[in-house]
Design an enzyme around this catalytic site. Structure first.
Site, short mmCIF file in Angstrom:
data_model
loop_
_atom_site.label_atom_id
_atom_site.label_comp_id
_atom_site.label_asym_id
_atom_site.label_seq_id
_atom_site.Cartn_x
_atom_site.Cartn_y
_atom_site.Cartn_z
N SER A 44 0.78 -1.17 0.00
CA SER A 44 0.10 0.05 0.04
C SER A 44 0.75 1.40 0.03
CB SER A 44 -0.99 -0.01 1.16
OG SER A 44 -0.18 0.14 2.48
N LYS A 78 -6.63 4.85 7.86
CA LYS A 78 -5.56 5.58 7.59
C LYS A 78 -5.99 6.98 7.37
CE LYS A 78 -3.51 1.90 4.82
NZ LYS A 78 -3.29 1.40 3.35
#
Length: 663
Positions: free
Chosen positions: A537, A580
């Site tokens: 990611s 996030k």
């Protein structure tokens, strides 16, 4: 578990249970249900108005495929292995299966002394309830024999003492003789006690199929054991049949044996478990070679159970292949869902789930309408997917209990939305607490940069655990090489992260107009910690940092990003975007770049919505458009990328349905 109602015939009961599996919530429902109705049309003021089903199987939420398999397996008495994330209902389905099993004649198991060989006790099975009667009959018979022996003993003692006192005139000799007689009778009576059998398995009070949870059981608890006897001679020993202890496999006879984390059983236990499944009977012997019980081995004891094995994905790695083959060959394998479609019916069932948790605890105040809505919102958020609800109900149940505890401490009549919001803050996971503390410490030491622009430094985003996010800066530097040029990445990178760095280097080599064969590209994941970096990611973060260093183009420090990257520059979906984004907001970031495919998965808390701007992107050129500062350098980079990758910005992304799953 016993049922409150009278049991119908096996075939009729099984069909009724199958038809009612997953029954709808018994409460008042509105005629017209809007999509915004978080209660799925339920018209209630609190969970007190929601009726809870009596049977465990009707309380199962979601897991339609697993429930269907368990239903069939129960009807046909097949074994089942359930693999999935912890807290998704494996043990609940196993218990439900024990209630679904066709009713059979339960048995009591008795162990008798073997007069021919004391180390091989005899085993006898009788209908449930008969075992107590047999034991009582033997005890009564032994009591009568002991009474007769005691009467005879006292008569003899009286005669001997009387003779010694009145005729022989030797009282001391009479007392000694009486003591010898007393000891002789007591020693002889031990043989009478040894004739009383040991009731190994008692099903007299069991009205439905037994359920035995053998999760984490050692060999003795699982397979049975024979206790050590420190007095093995001299007439003080305990008969071997009295020292026999049943294992879970014997207690589960005619019922269900549930073993979670099946891979934690040692190989020998798994082999013996397989033998018990195959033969339908298993002898009991001492599990310790140093114990006197190791010399004892009973006749085979019935083990006709249905096995439900469970575990996480890693459970299959350490599981005995033959045991898995036997379950698969004579049963079913099921993978448990993590999420389920968000429908009005499921929302109603989640309201019932809250009512179930309140009733199960017995001390919590019921939840009012707004509190239920907040819990369902949290279920949507924890799913991490648009139009889905999480099925990790153990964790969600923890939130319900914490909220209820807060309401109870305030002596509130009902648990309210405010209590749920407080519970969400108090029930943070360890990973979330560490992440929040990490963010604060970085601010103290000025390790978090959220303003200005810096060359070669990009704010990446990562997940810690399952429900917490953290900001992870990435720095890049390009230096002359003293040999063949190479890409050097540091920061405890794991296999998938290393592969993502290689993908990034392929893009850089392809688009760059500089010869990097004589340059080293250094990539540092700043303070990644001992846990290191896993997953891909951070790919767009690495690519942006390296491009910035190569072209000497500064990066806006109020921007953070997450996303995977293909070798052609496409930004691919990742997991944990909601957590996030919230981590970025806590760190003072103003703009967050995420993959366009993840746009539908964003469900951040209201308090963060005004703090950050979320920009979905489909290609690395769009990332650079947002992240890099300085028009000339930025445009040049984007032009080169578009020429190489086929004008990514102009193509239509919306119709692309072939995206890979988030990593």
């Amino acid at each position: 578990m016993s049922n409150d109602t009278e049991a119908p015939p096996p075939e009729q009961e099984t069909e009724q249970e199958i038809d009612s599996l997953g029954s709808d919530v018994d409460a008042e429902v509105a005629d017209e249900i809007s999509e915004d109705n978080l209660l799925g049309g339920l018209e209630i003021e609190s969970t007190e108005e929601v009726e809870i089903p009596d049977r465990l199987v009707d309380q199962v939420i979601g897991q339609d495929h697993a429930r269907d398999v368990v239903m069939k397996a129960a009807k046909q008495r097949r074994h089942v292995m359930m693999i999935g994330t912890p807290g998704t209902g494996k043990s609940m389905l196993a218990k439900a299966m024990s209630q679904l099993l066709p009713k059979e004649d339960l048995q009591d198991v008795l162990v008798y002394h073997n007069p021919d060989d004391g180390n091989e006790p005899k085993v006898r099975t009788v209908p449930a309830g008969k075992g107590d009667q047999i034991i009582d009959a033997h005890k009564e018979e032994a009591r009568k024999r002991n009474q007769m022996r005691s009467f005879l003993m006292w008569v003899i003692i009286a005669i001997v003492v009387g003779y010694a006192l009145l005729i022989a005139g030797r009282p001391l000799l009479g007392i000694l003789a009486a003591g010898v007689i007393y000891l002789a009778f007591r020693y002889g009576s031990r043989g009478t006690d040894a004739m009383i059998p040991n009731l190994l398995v008692n099903n007299s009070d069991v009205t439905s199929a037994p359920f035995e949870d053998a999760t984490g059981a050692h060999a003795g608890a699982l397979l049975g054991d024979v206790r050590h006897d420190p007095f093995q001679s001299g007439g003080m020993e305990t008969p071997s049949h009295d020292r026999v202890e049943p294992g879970a496999i014997h207690k589960a006879n005619k019922g269900v044996l549930f073993v979670d984390e099946i891979n934690t059983l040692d190989i020998r236990s798994q082999q013996k478990l397989m033998t018990a499944i195959q033969e339908g009977e298993f002898s009991i012997t001492g599990q310790s070679e140093r114990s006197s019980g190791a010399m004892v081995q009973t006749e085979p004891v019935p083990t006709d159970f249905v096995m439900v094995a469970a575990g996480n994905l890693d459970a299959m790695e350490n599981m005995h292949p033959a045991l898995r083959s036997r379950i698969k060959g004579y049963g079913y394998e099921v993978y448990m869902d993590d999420t389920i479609d968000d429908t009005p019916e499921m929302r109603r069932k989640y309201a019932r789930f809250i009512a179930q948790e309140v009733e199960k605890d017995g001390r919590l105040p019921h939840f009012n309408e707004q509190a239920v809505e907040e819990v369902i919102l949290e279920a949507q958020r924890r799913a991490g997917r648009k139009d889905h609800l999480t099925l990790k109900l153990r964790d969600l149940g923890g939130l319900v209990r914490v909220a209820g505890d807060i309401a109870r401490a305030e002596d509130a009549e009902y648990t309210t939305r405010d209590h749920v919001l407080q519970a969400k803050r108090r029930s943070r996971s360890i990973e979330q607490q560490i992440a929040d503390d990490f963010i604060e410490r970085r601010k103290d030491y000025e390790l978090t940069v959220s303003d200005g622009d810096v060359v070669g430094r990009v704010n990446g985003l990562a997940v810690m655990g399952e429900d917490s996010g953290i900001m992870l800066p990435v720095m890049a530097e390009v230096t002359p090489s003293q040999g063949p040029g190479q890409v050097i990445a540091t920061g405890q990178l794991k296999e998938m992260a290393e592969e993502s760095v290689k993908n990034v280097s392929a893009i850089i080599k392809k688009f760059s107009d500089e010869d990097i064969s004589e340059k080293d590209v250094h990539i540092q994941f700043v303070q990644a910690g001992q846990q290191g970096v896993d997953g891909d990611s951070a790919s767009i973060t690495v690519a942006t940092a390296v491009i910035s260093a190569l072209e000497d183009a500064p990066v806006e420090q109020d921007v953070a990003m997450t996303g995977s990257l293909s070798v052609r520059g496409d930004v691919l979906p990742v997991g944990g975007v909601t957590h996030k984004i919230e981590a970025a907001a806590k760190a003072g970031i103003k703009t967050v770049i995420i993959p366009k495919a993840n746009e539908q998965d964003v469900m951040i808390e209201e308090e963060y919505e005004e703090m950050v701007e979320i920009i979905p992107v489909s290609h690395i050129s769009e990332v650079l458009e947002v992240a890099l500062s300085g028009e000339p350098e930025k445009d040049g980079l984007i032009d080169r990328l578009k020429n190489i990758t086929g004008s990514a910005l102009e193509r239509e992304i919306g119709g692309n349905t072939g995206r890979p799953s988030p990593q």
